[in-house]
Scaffold this motif. Structure first.
Motif, PDB file in Angstrom:
ATOM      1  N   PHE A 194       0.670  -1.338  -0.092  1.00  0.00           N
ATOM      2  CA  PHE A 194       0.130  -0.087   0.050  1.00  0.00           C
ATOM      3  C   PHE A 194       0.756   1.309   0.052  1.00  0.00           C
ATOM      4  CE2 PHE A 194      -2.938  -3.443   1.450  1.00  0.00           C
ATOM      5  CZ  PHE A 194      -4.024  -3.070   0.963  1.00  0.00           C
ATOM      6  N   THR A 195       2.345   1.126   0.498  1.00  0.00           N
ATOM      7  CA  THR A 195       2.916   2.260   0.553  1.00  0.00           C
ATOM      8  C   THR A 195       4.306   2.015  -0.271  1.00  0.00           C
ATOM      9  OG1 THR A 195       4.149   1.597   2.577  1.00  0.00           O
ATOM     10  CG2 THR A 195       2.080   2.811   2.764  1.00  0.00           C
ATOM     11  N   ASN A 196       5.239   3.009  -0.278  1.00  0.00           N
ATOM     12  CA  ASN A 196       6.573   2.928  -0.597  1.00  0.00           C
ATOM     13  C   ASN A 196       7.357   2.190   0.576  1.00  0.00           C
ATOM     14  OD1 ASN A 196       9.076   2.848  -1.888  1.00  0.00           O
ATOM     15  ND2 ASN A 196       9.180   5.293  -2.116  1.00  0.00           N
ATOM     16  N   TYR A 197       7.102   1.132   0.852  1.00  0.00           N
ATOM     17  CA  TYR A 197       7.375   0.340   2.214  1.00  0.00           C
ATOM     18  C   TYR A 197       8.916   0.312   2.335  1.00  0.00           C
ATOM     19  CZ  TYR A 197       8.030  -3.794  -0.769  1.00  0.00           C
ATOM     20  OH  TYR A 197       8.406  -4.470  -1.812  1.00  0.00           O
ATOM     21  N   ASN A 198       9.850   0.502   1.277  1.00  0.00           N
ATOM     22  CA  ASN A 198      11.192   0.388   1.334  1.00  0.00           C
ATOM     23  C   ASN A 198      11.659   1.771   1.665  1.00  0.00           C
ATOM     24  OD1 ASN A 198      11.706  -2.385   0.736  1.00  0.00           O
ATOM     25  ND2 ASN A 198      11.383  -1.961  -1.371  1.00  0.00           N
ATOM     26  N   HIS A 199      11.045   2.790   1.528  1.00  0.00           N
ATOM     27  CA  HIS A 199      11.036   4.216   1.792  1.00  0.00           C
ATOM     28  C   HIS A 199      11.946   4.523   3.434  1.00  0.00           C
ATOM     29  CE1 HIS A 199      10.545   8.458   2.986  1.00  0.00           C
ATOM     30  NE2 HIS A 199      11.114   8.795   1.680  1.00  0.00           N
ATOM     31  N   CYS A 200      11.244   4.107   4.101  1.00  0.00           N
ATOM     32  CA  CYS A 200      11.592   4.364   5.466  1.00  0.00           C
ATOM     33  C   CYS A 200      10.727   3.322   6.692  1.00  0.00           C
ATOM     34  CB  CYS A 200      11.487   5.667   6.083  1.00  0.00           C
ATOM     35  SG  CYS A 200       9.605   6.136   6.178  1.00  0.00           S
ATOM     36  N   GLU A 201      11.172   3.219   7.806  1.00  0.00           N
ATOM     37  CA  GLU A 201      10.508   2.374   8.780  1.00  0.00           C
ATOM     38  C   GLU A 201       8.965   2.819   9.006  1.00  0.00           C
ATOM     39  OE1 GLU A 201      12.328   1.997  12.483  1.00  0.00           O
ATOM     40  OE2 GLU A 201      14.420   1.832  11.715  1.00  0.00           O
ATOM     41  N   GLU A 202       8.576   4.031   8.931  1.00  0.00           N
ATOM     42  CA  GLU A 202       7.203   4.641   9.211  1.00  0.00           C
ATOM     43  C   GLU A 202       6.555   4.123   7.718  1.00  0.00           C
ATOM     44  OE1 GLU A 202       4.853   8.769   9.852  1.00  0.00           O
ATOM     45  OE2 GLU A 202       6.871   8.788   9.295  1.00  0.00           O
ATOM     46  N   CYS A 203       7.140   4.361   6.677  1.00  0.00           N
ATOM     47  CA  CYS A 203       6.236   3.718   5.476  1.00  0.00           C
ATOM     48  C   CYS A 203       6.102   2.048   5.645  1.00  0.00           C
ATOM     49  CB  CYS A 203       7.004   4.070   4.005  1.00  0.00           C
ATOM     50  SG  CYS A 203       6.886   5.583   3.872  1.00  0.00           S
ATOM     51  N   ALA A 204       6.931   1.527   6.001  1.00  0.00           N
ATOM     52  CA  ALA A 204       6.837  -0.199   6.275  1.00  0.00           C
ATOM     53  C   ALA A 204       5.984  -0.312   7.150  1.00  0.00           C
ATOM     54  CB  ALA A 204       8.263  -0.514   6.514  1.00  0.00           C
ATOM     55  N   GLU A 205       6.053   0.379   8.352  1.00  0.00           N
ATOM     56  CA  GLU A 205       4.890   0.061   9.580  1.00  0.00           C
ATOM     57  C   GLU A 205       3.529   0.375   8.947  1.00  0.00           C
ATOM     58  OE1 GLU A 205       3.609   1.433  13.804  1.00  0.00           O
ATOM     59  OE2 GLU A 205       5.972   1.676  13.225  1.00  0.00           O
ATOM     60  N   HIS A 206       3.336   1.546   8.359  1.00  0.00           N
ATOM     61  CA  HIS A 206       2.121   1.815   7.744  1.00  0.00           C
ATOM     62  C   HIS A 206       1.673   0.776   6.612  1.00  0.00           C
ATOM     63  CE1 HIS A 206       1.500   5.413   9.931  1.00  0.00           C
ATOM     64  NE2 HIS A 206       2.456   6.255   9.214  1.00  0.00           N
ATOM     65  N   ASP A 207       2.599   0.294   5.985  1.00  0.00           N
ATOM     66  CA  ASP A 207       2.215  -0.839   4.746  1.00  0.00           C
ATOM     67  C   ASP A 207       1.865  -1.883   5.592  1.00  0.00           C
ATOM     68  OD1 ASP A 207       2.556  -1.561   1.868  1.00  0.00           O
ATOM     69  OD2 ASP A 207       3.917  -2.867   2.641  1.00  0.00           O
ATOM     70  N   GLN A 208       2.193  -2.382   6.580  1.00  0.00           N
ATOM     71  CA  GLN A 208       2.183  -3.491   7.447  1.00  0.00           C
ATOM     72  C   GLN A 208       0.762  -3.465   8.142  1.00  0.00           C
ATOM     73  OE1 GLN A 208       4.297  -6.224   6.964  1.00  0.00           O
ATOM     74  NE2 GLN A 208       2.238  -7.008   7.525  1.00  0.00           N
ATOM     75  N   PRO A 249      -2.056   5.740   8.415  1.00  0.00           N
ATOM     76  CA  PRO A 249      -1.408   5.308   7.146  1.00  0.00           C
ATOM     77  C   PRO A 249      -1.826   5.534   5.901  1.00  0.00           C
ATOM     78  CG  PRO A 249      -2.524   3.408   8.618  1.00  0.00           C
ATOM     79  CD  PRO A 249      -2.863   4.876   9.042  1.00  0.00           C
ATOM     80  N   LEU A 250      -3.086   6.017   5.830  1.00  0.00           N
ATOM     81  CA  LEU A 250      -3.496   6.533   4.490  1.00  0.00           C
ATOM     82  C   LEU A 250      -2.973   7.692   3.724  1.00  0.00           C
ATOM     83  CD1 LEU A 250      -7.425   5.787   4.671  1.00  0.00           C
ATOM     84  CD2 LEU A 250      -5.732   4.301   3.767  1.00  0.00           C
ATOM     85  N   CYS A 251      -2.296   8.557   4.830  1.00  0.00           N
ATOM     86  CA  CYS A 251      -1.596   9.555   4.209  1.00  0.00           C
ATOM     87  C   CYS A 251      -0.288   9.027   3.217  1.00  0.00           C
ATOM     88  CB  CYS A 251      -0.907  10.395   5.389  1.00  0.00           C
ATOM     89  SG  CYS A 251      -2.280  11.313   6.126  1.00  0.00           S
ATOM     90  N   PHE A 252      -0.136   7.916   3.417  1.00  0.00           N
ATOM     91  CA  PHE A 252       1.216   7.314   2.741  1.00  0.00           C
ATOM     92  C   PHE A 252       0.856   6.309   1.762  1.00  0.00           C
ATOM     93  CE2 PHE A 252       2.641   8.777   6.967  1.00  0.00           C
ATOM     94  CZ  PHE A 252       4.036   9.356   6.718  1.00  0.00           C
ATOM     95  N   CYS A 253      -0.353   6.036   1.631  1.00  0.00           N
ATOM     96  CA  CYS A 253      -1.031   5.074   0.720  1.00  0.00           C
ATOM     97  C   CYS A 253      -0.972   5.474  -0.665  1.00  0.00           C
ATOM     98  CB  CYS A 253      -2.503   4.626   1.513  1.00  0.00           C
ATOM     99  SG  CYS A 253      -3.157   3.280   0.670  1.00  0.00           S
TER     100      CYS A 253
END
Length: 148
Positions: free
Chosen positions: A21-35, A57-61
Motif C-alpha cells: 500500500f505504501t513505498n514500504y522500502n522508503h523508511c520504517e514509518e512507511c514500512a509500518e503503515h504498509d504492514q 497510514p492512508l497519508c502514505f497510501c
C-alpha cells in the motif's frame, strides 16, 4: 439513509487487495503503515488503525490502496458520525491536491459519482454533525472536486 452505501462502495470499488500500500522500502514509518494496511481488510480495518490523524497510514497510501479501502472508509464515516467523526479525516483524503490528487485521477466516472453522492447524502442527513465539527467548508471544497 435509503442507499446501502457500504455495499454500493464494495460494488464500485471491487478490486484485488494490493500486495503493498505504501513505498514500504522508503523508511520504517512507511514500512509500518504498509504492514498495518496489509494486516487488515475492508471489513476489519477501523479507527484503531485509521483514527489518528497524526499517524494515519492512508497519508502514505497509494491511490489503489485507498480505492481498495473505500468501502471501509465509508463505513467508518457512517459508524462514527455522532462521536469520533471520521468523516472529516475522510474529506482530508478526498481533497488531497484537489482535482490533481492521485485518488481522484485514478477513479472512473462511476466511482467519482458514488463519492460525490455519498458526500451529498451525508450533508443531507448529517448537516448538524458536520456543522458541529466545523467541517462545512471542507465538505463544500471536497464536493466541488468530486462532483465535477
Amino acid at each position: 439513509m435509503t442507499i446501502d452505501w457500504i455495499n454500493e462502495a464494495k460494488r464500485h470499488f471491487r478490486m484485488t487487495k494490493p500486495r503493498h500500500f505504501t513505498n514500504y522500502n522508503h523508511c520504517e514509518e512507511c514500512a509500518e503503515h504498509d504492514q498495518t494496511l496489509i494486516n487488515c481488510s475492508i471489513d476489519t480495518i477501523g479507527l484503531e488503525e485509521l483514527g489518528n490523524p497524526g499517524w494515519d497510514p492512508l497519508c502514505f497510501c497509494s491511490a489503489e490502496g485507498k480505492k481498495y479501502y473505500m468501502p471501509a472508509l465509508i463505513r467508518l464515516c457512517l459508524e462514527t458520525i455522532d462521536d469520533q467523526f471520521y468523516f472529516e479525516q475522510f474529506l482530508f483524503h478526498l481533497e488531497s491536491d484537489g482535482v490533481d490528487n492521485s485518488l481522484f485521477m485514478s477513479c472512473d466516472d462511476a466511482q467519482r459519482r458514488l463519492i460525490s453522492s455519498f458526500i451529498e447524502q451525508m450533508v443531507g442527513y448529517f448537516a448538524e454533525q458536520i456543522d458541529n465539527n466545523y467541517a462545512t467548508d471542507d465538505v463544500l471544497r471536497v464536493f466541488e472536486i468530486w462532483s465535477r
